[in-house]
Write a protein that holds these residues in place. Structure first.
Motif, PDB file in Angstrom:
ATOM      1  N   ARG A  69       0.840  -1.189   0.000  1.00 32.26           N
ATOM      2  CA  ARG A  69       0.000   0.000   0.000  1.00 32.26           C
ATOM      3  C   ARG A  69       0.878   1.243   0.000  1.00 32.26           C
ATOM      4  O   ARG A  69       2.004   1.226   0.495  1.00 32.26           O
ATOM      5  CB  ARG A  69      -0.889   0.019   1.246  1.00 32.26           C
ATOM      6  CG  ARG A  69      -1.832  -1.147   1.347  1.00 32.26           C
ATOM      7  CD  ARG A  69      -3.134  -0.913   0.643  1.00 32.26           C
ATOM      8  NE  ARG A  69      -3.881   0.107   1.397  1.00 32.26           N
ATOM      9  CZ  ARG A  69      -4.783   0.901   0.851  1.00 32.26           C
ATOM     10  NH1 ARG A  69      -5.045   0.843  -0.417  1.00 32.26           N
ATOM     11  NH2 ARG A  69      -5.415   1.783   1.594  1.00 32.26           N
ATOM     12  N   PHE A  71       0.795   5.459   0.916  1.00 31.02           N
ATOM     13  CA  PHE A  71       0.099   6.534   1.616  1.00 31.02           C
ATOM     14  C   PHE A  71       0.856   7.834   1.409  1.00 31.02           C
ATOM     15  O   PHE A  71       2.080   7.872   1.574  1.00 31.02           O
ATOM     16  CB  PHE A  71       0.006   6.229   3.117  1.00 31.02           C
ATOM     17  CG  PHE A  71      -0.745   4.959   3.414  1.00 31.02           C
ATOM     18  CD1 PHE A  71      -2.128   4.962   3.514  1.00 31.02           C
ATOM     19  CD2 PHE A  71      -0.057   3.765   3.579  1.00 31.02           C
ATOM     20  CE1 PHE A  71      -2.819   3.796   3.777  1.00 31.02           C
ATOM     21  CE2 PHE A  71      -0.741   2.593   3.844  1.00 31.02           C
ATOM     22  CZ  PHE A  71      -2.133   2.607   3.949  1.00 31.02           C
ATOM     23  N   HIS A 101      -9.310  -7.755   5.789  1.00 36.64           N
ATOM     24  CA  HIS A 101      -8.570  -7.131   6.885  1.00 36.64           C
ATOM     25  C   HIS A 101      -7.089  -7.410   6.671  1.00 36.64           C
ATOM     26  O   HIS A 101      -6.678  -8.563   6.546  1.00 36.64           O
ATOM     27  CB  HIS A 101      -9.022  -7.705   8.233  1.00 36.64           C
ATOM     28  CG  HIS A 101      -8.411  -7.007   9.393  1.00 36.64           C
ATOM     29  ND1 HIS A 101      -8.852  -5.777   9.824  1.00 36.64           N
ATOM     30  CD2 HIS A 101      -7.369  -7.337  10.187  1.00 36.64           C
ATOM     31  CE1 HIS A 101      -8.125  -5.405  10.849  1.00 36.64           C
ATOM     32  NE2 HIS A 101      -7.209  -6.318  11.092  1.00 36.64           N
ATOM     33  N   THR A 103      -2.995  -6.552   7.930  1.00 35.09           N
ATOM     34  CA  THR A 103      -2.119  -6.072   8.999  1.00 35.09           C
ATOM     35  C   THR A 103      -0.792  -5.678   8.373  1.00 35.09           C
ATOM     36  O   THR A 103      -0.139  -6.499   7.723  1.00 35.09           O
ATOM     37  CB  THR A 103      -1.902  -7.164  10.065  1.00 35.09           C
ATOM     38  OG1 THR A 103      -3.172  -7.566  10.575  1.00 35.09           O
ATOM     39  CG2 THR A 103      -1.032  -6.650  11.201  1.00 35.09           C
ATOM     40  N   HIS A 104      -0.430  -4.424   8.570  1.00 35.82           N
ATOM     41  CA  HIS A 104       0.816  -3.906   8.005  1.00 35.82           C
ATOM     42  C   HIS A 104       2.009  -4.379   8.826  1.00 35.82           C
ATOM     43  O   HIS A 104       1.883  -4.707  10.007  1.00 35.82           O
ATOM     44  CB  HIS A 104       0.782  -2.365   7.979  1.00 35.82           C
ATOM     45  CG  HIS A 104      -0.260  -1.835   7.053  1.00 35.82           C
ATOM     46  ND1 HIS A 104       0.008  -1.528   5.740  1.00 35.82           N
ATOM     47  CD2 HIS A 104      -1.576  -1.571   7.245  1.00 35.82           C
ATOM     48  CE1 HIS A 104      -1.089  -1.082   5.173  1.00 35.82           C
ATOM     49  NE2 HIS A 104      -2.071  -1.098   6.055  1.00 35.82           N
ATOM     50  N   ASP A 108       0.107  -1.617  12.073  1.00 38.26           N
ATOM     51  CA  ASP A 108      -1.134  -0.918  11.764  1.00 38.26           C
ATOM     52  C   ASP A 108      -2.076  -1.874  11.033  1.00 38.26           C
ATOM     53  O   ASP A 108      -1.631  -2.842  10.413  1.00 38.26           O
ATOM     54  CB  ASP A 108      -0.846   0.307  10.901  1.00 38.26           C
ATOM     55  CG  ASP A 108      -1.994   1.301  10.875  1.00 38.26           C
ATOM     56  OD1 ASP A 108      -2.936   1.141  11.671  1.00 38.26           O
ATOM     57  OD2 ASP A 108      -1.936   2.236  10.063  1.00 38.26           O
ATOM     58  N   GLU A 109      -3.358  -1.632  11.114  1.00 33.15           N
ATOM     59  CA  GLU A 109      -4.346  -2.493  10.475  1.00 33.15           C
ATOM     60  C   GLU A 109      -5.357  -1.650   9.729  1.00 33.15           C
ATOM     61  O   GLU A 109      -5.596  -0.500  10.092  1.00 33.15           O
ATOM     62  CB  GLU A 109      -5.087  -3.333  11.518  1.00 33.15           C
ATOM     63  CG  GLU A 109      -4.186  -4.227  12.332  1.00 33.15           C
ATOM     64  CD  GLU A 109      -4.939  -5.005  13.400  1.00 33.15           C
ATOM     65  OE1 GLU A 109      -6.145  -5.280  13.200  1.00 33.15           O
ATOM     66  OE2 GLU A 109      -4.333  -5.321  14.422  1.00 33.15           O
ATOM     67  N   GLU A 110      -5.951  -2.235   8.689  1.00 36.80           N
ATOM     68  CA  GLU A 110      -7.022  -1.554   7.975  1.00 36.80           C
ATOM     69  C   GLU A 110      -7.876  -2.578   7.238  1.00 36.80           C
ATOM     70  O   GLU A 110      -7.453  -3.720   7.019  1.00 36.80           O
ATOM     71  CB  GLU A 110      -6.488  -0.495   7.008  1.00 36.80           C
ATOM     72  CG  GLU A 110      -5.688  -1.044   5.849  1.00 36.80           C
ATOM     73  CD  GLU A 110      -5.239   0.050   4.882  1.00 36.80           C
ATOM     74  OE1 GLU A 110      -5.978   1.040   4.674  1.00 36.80           O
ATOM     75  OE2 GLU A 110      -4.148  -0.099   4.323  1.00 36.80           O
ATOM     76  N   ASP A 111      -9.071  -2.158   6.887  1.00 36.41           N
ATOM     77  CA  ASP A 111      -9.989  -2.991   6.123  1.00 36.41           C
ATOM     78  C   ASP A 111     -10.093  -2.413   4.729  1.00 36.41           C
ATOM     79  O   ASP A 111     -10.310  -1.212   4.560  1.00 36.41           O
ATOM     80  CB  ASP A 111     -11.364  -3.027   6.785  1.00 36.41           C
ATOM     81  CG  ASP A 111     -11.304  -3.593   8.196  1.00 36.41           C
ATOM     82  OD1 ASP A 111     -10.442  -4.460   8.436  1.00 36.41           O
ATOM     83  OD2 ASP A 111     -12.110  -3.175   9.039  1.00 36.41           O
ATOM     84  N   LEU A 112      -9.938  -3.286   3.737  1.00 36.39           N
ATOM     85  CA  LEU A 112      -9.930  -2.842   2.346  1.00 36.39           C
ATOM     86  C   LEU A 112     -11.071  -3.469   1.565  1.00 36.39           C
ATOM     87  O   LEU A 112     -11.457  -4.614   1.817  1.00 36.39           O
ATOM     88  CB  LEU A 112      -8.611  -3.226   1.676  1.00 36.39           C
ATOM     89  CG  LEU A 112      -7.326  -2.744   2.330  1.00 36.39           C
ATOM     90  CD1 LEU A 112      -6.121  -3.305   1.599  1.00 36.39           C
ATOM     91  CD2 LEU A 112      -7.281  -1.228   2.351  1.00 36.39           C
ATOM     92  N   GLU A 116      -9.386  -2.349  -3.780  1.00 39.05           N
ATOM     93  CA  GLU A 116      -8.173  -1.894  -3.094  1.00 39.05           C
ATOM     94  C   GLU A 116      -7.201  -3.055  -2.878  1.00 39.05           C
ATOM     95  O   GLU A 116      -5.985  -2.896  -3.029  1.00 39.05           O
ATOM     96  CB  GLU A 116      -8.531  -1.260  -1.746  1.00 39.05           C
ATOM     97  CG  GLU A 116      -9.342   0.017  -1.864  1.00 39.05           C
ATOM     98  CD  GLU A 116      -9.857   0.509  -0.533  1.00 39.05           C
ATOM     99  OE1 GLU A 116      -9.612   1.704  -0.233  1.00 39.05           O
ATOM    100  OE2 GLU A 116     -10.491  -0.279   0.198  1.00 39.05           O
TER     101      GLU A 116
END
Length: 130
Positions: A69, A71, A101, A103-104, A108-112, A116
């Motif tokens: 990803r 940013f 879901h 996990t970087h 850090d975590e995020e939902d895509l 994406e």
């Protein structure tokens, strides 16, 4: 947790509504509003109930795959490149889109959403760094 306003104790709510109807002075209404505020706090502190099925960690080809990803760091005027791994997914349901879901590497975590993840998979497989 939970609120006393939830059945089978809904009588409390009925009594509260009656007290509003019967109030003749502002001070009586104020007392009822304070009681309502207390009940709202109880509801806010109650555990959230998920309406969707739980996250799945099986039955999808993207699980365990690495993604990349990017940013934009506005303050530094540059792109940050970070890798992550897909750990679970939530199938589409009703009007809700499917989510993955990740996990970087930095924790850090995020939902895509699907598009994406597809782009992030491509970035990683191509070794894209910028």
């Amino acid at each position: 947790a939970g609120s006393r306003w939830v059945a089978p104790k809904a009588r409390i709510r009925v009594r509260w509504l009656q007290s509003l109807d019967e109030a003749e002075r502002a001070s009586e209404l104020a007392a009822s509003l304070v009681e309502l505020e207390q009940h709202l706090r109880e509801l806010q502190s109650a555990a959230d109930v998920s309406e969707r099925k739980p996250w799945r960690s099986d039955a999808h080809e993207w699980l365990g795959r690495s993604v990349r990803r990017f940013f934009w760091l506005k303050s530094e005027q540059r792109w940050l490149c970070t890798d992550a791994s897909v750990g679970s997914w939530l199938p589409a349901e009703g009007s809700d889109v499917a989510l993955w879901h990740v996990t970087h590497d930095d924790g850090d975590e995020e939902d895509l959403e699907e598009h994406e993840v597809a782009i992030a998979l491509e970035h990683y497989s191509e070794g894209r760094a910028e």
